[in-house]
Write an enzyme that holds these catalytic residues in place. Sequence first.
Site, mmCIF file in Angstrom:
data_model
loop_
_atom_site.group_PDB
_atom_site.id
_atom_site.type_symbol
_atom_site.label_atom_id
_atom_site.label_comp_id
_atom_site.label_asym_id
_atom_site.label_seq_id
_atom_site.Cartn_x
_atom_site.Cartn_y
_atom_site.Cartn_z
ATOM 1 N N SER A 144 -37.469 78.271 29.050
ATOM 2 C CA SER A 144 -38.423 77.548 29.893
ATOM 3 C C SER A 144 -39.389 78.547 30.498
ATOM 4 O O SER A 144 -39.088 79.732 30.615
ATOM 5 C CB SER A 144 -37.666 76.843 31.017
ATOM 6 O OG SER A 144 -38.557 76.311 31.967
ATOM 7 N N TYR A 157 -31.701 75.617 38.229
ATOM 8 C CA TYR A 157 -32.271 75.432 36.888
ATOM 9 C C TYR A 157 -32.876 76.749 36.402
ATOM 10 O O TYR A 157 -32.640 77.189 35.259
ATOM 11 C CB TYR A 157 -33.330 74.328 36.929
ATOM 12 C CG TYR A 157 -34.015 74.058 35.603
ATOM 13 C CD1 TYR A 157 -33.438 73.206 34.663
ATOM 14 C CD2 TYR A 157 -35.239 74.647 35.287
ATOM 15 C CE1 TYR A 157 -34.068 72.946 33.446
ATOM 16 C CE2 TYR A 157 -35.870 74.393 34.074
ATOM 17 C CZ TYR A 157 -35.280 73.549 33.153
ATOM 18 O OH TYR A 157 -35.913 73.303 31.953
HETATM 19 P P1 NDP Z 1 -34.453 65.123 28.267
HETATM 20 O O1 NDP Z 1 -33.743 64.846 29.557
HETATM 21 O O2 NDP Z 1 -35.509 64.177 27.815
HETATM 22 O O3 NDP Z 1 -33.369 65.269 27.078
HETATM 23 C C1 NDP Z 1 -32.233 66.041 27.262
HETATM 24 C C2 NDP Z 1 -31.379 65.929 26.014
HETATM 25 O O4 NDP Z 1 -30.204 66.738 26.184
HETATM 26 C C3 NDP Z 1 -30.927 64.515 25.746
HETATM 27 O O5 NDP Z 1 -31.080 64.233 24.370
HETATM 28 C C4 NDP Z 1 -29.450 64.537 26.127
HETATM 29 O O6 NDP Z 1 -28.712 63.659 25.308
HETATM 30 C C5 NDP Z 1 -29.063 65.977 25.813
HETATM 31 N N1 NDP Z 1 -27.890 66.420 26.562
HETATM 32 C C6 NDP Z 1 -27.777 66.611 27.907
HETATM 33 N N2 NDP Z 1 -26.535 66.990 28.214
HETATM 34 C C7 NDP Z 1 -25.848 67.047 27.038
HETATM 35 C C8 NDP Z 1 -24.505 67.367 26.700
HETATM 36 N N3 NDP Z 1 -23.623 67.724 27.646
HETATM 37 N N4 NDP Z 1 -24.124 67.325 25.396
HETATM 38 C C9 NDP Z 1 -25.022 66.964 24.433
HETATM 39 N N5 NDP Z 1 -26.301 66.645 24.696
HETATM 40 C C10 NDP Z 1 -26.694 66.679 25.978
HETATM 41 O O7 NDP Z 1 -35.006 66.604 28.411
HETATM 42 P P2 NDP Z 1 -36.223 67.379 27.679
HETATM 43 O O8 NDP Z 1 -36.400 66.858 26.320
HETATM 44 O O9 NDP Z 1 -37.345 67.409 28.619
HETATM 45 O O10 NDP Z 1 -35.630 68.856 27.637
HETATM 46 C C11 NDP Z 1 -35.042 69.425 26.480
HETATM 47 C C12 NDP Z 1 -34.833 70.916 26.735
HETATM 48 O O11 NDP Z 1 -36.109 71.519 27.031
HETATM 49 C C13 NDP Z 1 -33.936 71.215 27.941
HETATM 50 O O12 NDP Z 1 -33.162 72.360 27.671
HETATM 51 C C14 NDP Z 1 -34.942 71.514 29.041
HETATM 52 O O13 NDP Z 1 -34.407 72.333 30.050
HETATM 53 C C15 NDP Z 1 -36.012 72.232 28.246
HETATM 54 N N6 NDP Z 1 -37.307 72.263 28.890
HETATM 55 C C16 NDP Z 1 -37.986 71.109 29.201
HETATM 56 C C17 NDP Z 1 -39.230 71.173 29.802
HETATM 57 C C18 NDP Z 1 -40.015 69.958 30.139
HETATM 58 O O14 NDP Z 1 -41.080 70.110 30.770
HETATM 59 N N7 NDP Z 1 -39.603 68.767 29.762
HETATM 60 C C19 NDP Z 1 -39.834 72.464 30.157
HETATM 61 C C20 NDP Z 1 -39.042 73.607 29.805
HETATM 62 C C21 NDP Z 1 -37.833 73.494 29.191
HETATM 63 P P3 NDP Z 1 -27.637 62.558 25.835
HETATM 64 O O15 NDP Z 1 -27.855 62.386 27.321
HETATM 65 O O16 NDP Z 1 -27.971 61.349 25.040
HETATM 66 O O17 NDP Z 1 -26.308 63.150 25.496
#
Ligand code: NDP
Length: 253
Positions: A144, A157
Amino acid sequence: MTAHPLFDISGRTALVTGSGRGIGLALARGLAEAGCTVVLNGRDTGRLAEAAAELPGDVRTAVFDVTDGPAVAAGIAEAEERVGPLDILVNNAGMQLRAPLLEFTDRDWHRILDTNLTSAFLVGREAAGRMTERGHGKIINICSLQSEVVRPGIAPYAATKGGLKMLTKGMCADWGPYGVQVNGLGPGYIETELTRPLVTDGEFSAWVRRRTPAGRWGLPRDLVGGLLFLASAASDFVNGQMLYVDGGMTSVL
Ligand code: NDP
């Protein structure tokens, strides 16, 4: 005109954690469009099936919780048995918990650390054990902009994402000699469910646009180009690096 062969990843097999929605889903789509067999991961079977149905090509699912060591080991073993050896792993699953640090609970601290950092160790170790034996592999950790900078209310975070940056370098040190490249992709502010509270906050959203040289929020598909580079032979001598895809935010005050 065709793309340069160095970027050709057709026929490779890729696992993207947390790919039922958001950034993970967009990255999985990019890999599928590039001709990879893609394995989607998450905890919600229904959501993964829906996501798989929307993507082109050969898309499979592997339901497991990335914070659960035994489930990760079983999930990777089963995916390799069913789909074939993994060439590419994208450690994308993550979460955000926003609260003043003085009010942050022990439970939430461990939850965010497990989801954003320990998960990459668990899934990475399991996949890399197999990749190092085969002598090749690509691991991309979704870090990030907050691997570098932070603002009030998101210290835990940022600690997880700063840790993930250093874990990326450590993985490079340990696994680079065995032909595995491990790099970090650092998104800036991207519109997803995770950032919905920020996108819908008019003042914050305007600040993001002002503060970003590109003048806008990022979209999940903005990250695909960087991922394809890090997943392909074009980056075979790039290891332990961070690629920020943030419209320029981390470079400019
Ligand atoms: P979302 O909240 O939209 O998606 C998160 C995803 O992670 C979901 O598909 C969820 O699936 C999965 N997930 C969470 N916990 C678990 C677990 N224990 N086991 C398996 N799957 C899991 O987040 P984003 O798409 O925004 O973020 C994706 C990545 O990008 C993250 O690492 C985030 O920190 C990073 N990021 C995002 C930014 C942003 O601006 N959006 C900026 C910088 C980094 P489910 O709940 O269905 O299991």
